[in-house]
Motif scaffolding. Structure first.
Motif, PDB file in Angstrom:
ATOM      1  N   MET A  35       0.709  -0.893  -0.328  1.00  0.00           N
ATOM      2  CA  MET A  35       0.141  -0.010  -0.101  1.00  0.00           C
ATOM      3  C   MET A  35       0.849   1.442  -0.277  1.00  0.00           C
ATOM      4  SD  MET A  35      -2.070  -2.331   2.013  1.00  0.00           S
ATOM      5  CE  MET A  35      -3.335  -3.897   1.269  1.00  0.00           C
ATOM      6  N   GLU A  36       0.249   2.552   0.021  1.00  0.00           N
ATOM      7  CA  GLU A  36       0.810   3.640  -0.002  1.00  0.00           C
ATOM      8  C   GLU A  36       1.767   3.954   1.558  1.00  0.00           C
ATOM      9  OE1 GLU A  36      -0.407   6.801  -2.117  1.00  0.00           O
ATOM     10  OE2 GLU A  36      -1.492   5.551  -3.376  1.00  0.00           O
ATOM     11  N   LEU A  37       2.973   4.158   1.474  1.00  0.00           N
ATOM     12  CA  LEU A  37       3.262   4.740   2.455  1.00  0.00           C
ATOM     13  C   LEU A  37       1.397   5.108   4.003  1.00  0.00           C
ATOM     14  CD1 LEU A  37       5.150   4.373   4.933  1.00  0.00           C
ATOM     15  CD2 LEU A  37       6.255   6.678   3.816  1.00  0.00           C
ATOM     16  N   ILE A  38       1.222   6.759   2.923  1.00  0.00           N
ATOM     17  CA  ILE A  38       0.804   7.578   4.265  1.00  0.00           C
ATOM     18  C   ILE A  38      -0.860   6.786   4.221  1.00  0.00           C
ATOM     19  CG2 ILE A  38      -0.655   8.069   1.994  1.00  0.00           C
ATOM     20  CD1 ILE A  38      -0.361  10.498   5.040  1.00  0.00           C
ATOM     21  N   ALA A  39      -0.845   5.137   3.568  1.00  0.00           N
ATOM     22  CA  ALA A  39      -2.209   4.314   4.162  1.00  0.00           C
ATOM     23  C   ALA A  39      -1.833   3.866   5.609  1.00  0.00           C
ATOM     24  CB  ALA A  39      -1.981   3.403   2.953  1.00  0.00           C
ATOM     25  N   TYR A  40      -0.484   3.096   5.810  1.00  0.00           N
ATOM     26  CA  TYR A  40       0.114   3.015   6.999  1.00  0.00           C
ATOM     27  C   TYR A  40      -0.093   3.842   8.012  1.00  0.00           C
ATOM     28  CZ  TYR A  40       1.677  -0.894   4.287  1.00  0.00           C
ATOM     29  OH  TYR A  40       1.930  -2.065   2.868  1.00  0.00           O
TER      30      TYR A  40
END
Lengths: 262, 242
Positions: free
Chosen positions: A138-143
């Motif tokens: 996933m995209e980093l911001i999603a984490y």
């Protein structure tokens, strides 16, 4: 305010200590979803073709599909484990310390849910990291964004589990809860397969799954992981939060602590 | 002298089974008060009502001038030791104390400071970092007593605190609690079924089948019944209420 602050701190401290000391608890909580990811999904993906459904914008692998559902699994089973601990504490007498406190019982319960939610967050993030190396990226911001969602979802499931533990009279009855509440709740959701797949097979099960709170929790996590946001889902989550917390509070307010008639 | 605990006309029933019937008594400041009764006399039910584990059905409880309905103030300055073990076995003594200190609104540091003196008196300093699971029954009980003292309570409630301990451990704990009454003027409600734990000047309430059948000092009660021991008095009372 100072009393409430330290009370919250104390309950989180104890939950984290238990978590650190009971390493088997951490690994078993992690092994369960990993088994599904590494083994179940491999066998199942050939049998289950997935159409493009929101929040996905392209065809995805089955492993990618079930990751949010497996996070839901971690939260669900952790919530149950936590309420099981409370049941054990109640039978052993240590819960009396909490319930005879000068601090509001509801506040103490909320702290307990929050503490469990923090532990669930640690486990979920660990799972997501392993899934990342397995190829579910996933995209980093999603984490980052999924953390408050996991916390919020976990509190809902913990509250629900606490309500169940408040109506159970004996520890032995908890096995029945697993069979009659937890497994149906998990399988009647979109955790392992999309709802339209269920609809094709059984309209009744589809309707049941659509009303299952766990479905909404899993979908909320799924949409957040893919950076999609839906106000209606947020309102449903807030509604579930209020209902589950109210049930847990009412359950424990009416609860009679086992006491010998001596 | 100030009244620390006032129990007024408490009645309690488990469904139709009446276990407390119009129980009333008072505990004064700095008093060692013994509630004596056999098993199933209603002692633990009364304890559970005072600590709010059970909800009052009838009557009133006042602690430190606060009605128990206002539990946030009433329970603030009490310390409790339950009959059942209530320590977390997987945590160390220190961690158990920190946790309870937090529940009482104290930081870790404040918790340790508040029990500094008692830590040595109870000979627990060397066990601070020991896992509770490895402690024997006597030490676990001492930790529970130490924990009950964290918030420097003016009133201490102990429900059968010496049950299951050997004679030496029992009397060590009893002597320690009595020293708290003498030196710190803490009021104590000592709930027991063990006759040998009483001293002549103790304030005593005898509870039998849910009713307070005697309430005075031990020596007055013995004198009143013209007996030699509280055991004989108890037998007499049991016969009378049959």
């Amino acid at each position: 305010m100072k009393a409430l602050y330290y009370c919250t701190l104390g309950i989180i401290y104890k939950e984290l200590l238990r978590f650190v000391k009971q390493k088997s608890r951490f690994f078993s909580a992690l092994v369960r979803p990993l088994l599904w990811l590494f083994i179940f999904s491999v066998g199942f993906k050939m049998a289950l073709g997935l159409a493009i459904i929101p929040p996905y914008e392209t065809y995805i692998t089955y492993e990618t599909y079930i990751v949010p559902g497996l996070i839901g699994m971690i939260l669900l089973f952790n919530g149950m484990q936590s309420s099981l601990t409370m049941l054990f504490d109640r039978e052993m007498g240590s819960m009396k310390i909490l319930l005879s406190s000068h601090i509001s019982r509801n506040y103490l319960l909320f702290c307990k849910m929050l503490a469990t939610a923090i532990v669930s967050c640690i486990q979920s993030i660990t799972f997501l990291i392993i899934a990342y190396f397995y190829g579910v990226e996933m995209e980093l911001i999603a984490y980052v964004l999924v953390l408050p969602v996991i916390l919020f979802s976990s509190i809902i499931l913990n509250a629900f589990a606490l309500f169940i533990s408040s109506v159970i009279k004996q520890l032995e009855n908890f096995a029945a809860v697993m069979n009659f509440v937890i497994f149906p709740m998990f399988f009647l959701s979109s955790a392992l397969y999309p709802l339209w797949k269920i609809k094709d097979s059984s309209l009744l099960l589809y309707n049941l799954s659509s009303y299952n709170p766990f479905t909404h929790i899993v979908e909320f996590i799924r949409f957040t992981l893919y950076l999609k946001f839906d106000y209606s889902s947020l309102f449903i989550m807030i509604f579930l939060f209020i209902v589950s917390l109210s049930l847990a509070f009412i359950g424990y307010e009416l609860k009679k602590i086992p006491s010998s008639k001596s | 002298m100030k009244t620390i605990l006032e129990i007024k006309n408490i009645s309690y029933a488990y469904k139709r089974d009446l276990v407390l019937n119009k129980v009333s008594f008072c505990i004064k400041q700095g008093e060692f008060f013994v509630l004596l009764g056999l098993n199933a006399a209603g002692k633990s039910t009364l304890f559970s009502l005072i600590t709010r584990l059970l909800s009052l059905q009838e009557g009133e409880i006042i602690i430190n001038d606060y009605n128990l309905k206002n539990y946030k103030k009433a329970l603030l300055s009490i310390g409790t030791v339950f009959q059942e073990a209530s320590l977390d076995l997987d945590l160390s003594v220190r961690q158990n104390l920190y946790f309870y200190g937090c529940l009482k609104g104290l930081s870790f540091k404040e918790t340790l400071v508040s029990i500094e003196e008692e830590l040595d008196k109870l000979e627990l300093r060397e066990f601070l970092d020991v896992n509770v699971r490895t402690l024997n029954g006597g030490h676990r009980r001492r930790v529970e007593i130490l924990r009950a003292l964290i918030n420097k309570p003016s009133f201490l409630l102990l429900d059968e605190a010496t049950v299951g301990l050997d004679v030496k451990a029992r009397f060590d704990i009893l002597a320690y609690i009595r020293s708290l009454v003498k030196e710190k003027k803490i009021s104590v409600l000592w709930i027991t079924h063990l006759f040998d734990e009483l001293e002549p000047n103790d304030a005593l309430a005898i509870i039998h089948k849910g009713e307070i059948v005697e309430n005075s000092s031990l020596k007055n009660i013995i004198k009143k019944y013209n007996k030699n021991t509280v055991h004989e008095v108890f037998e007499q009372l049991s016969k009378d209420t049959k």
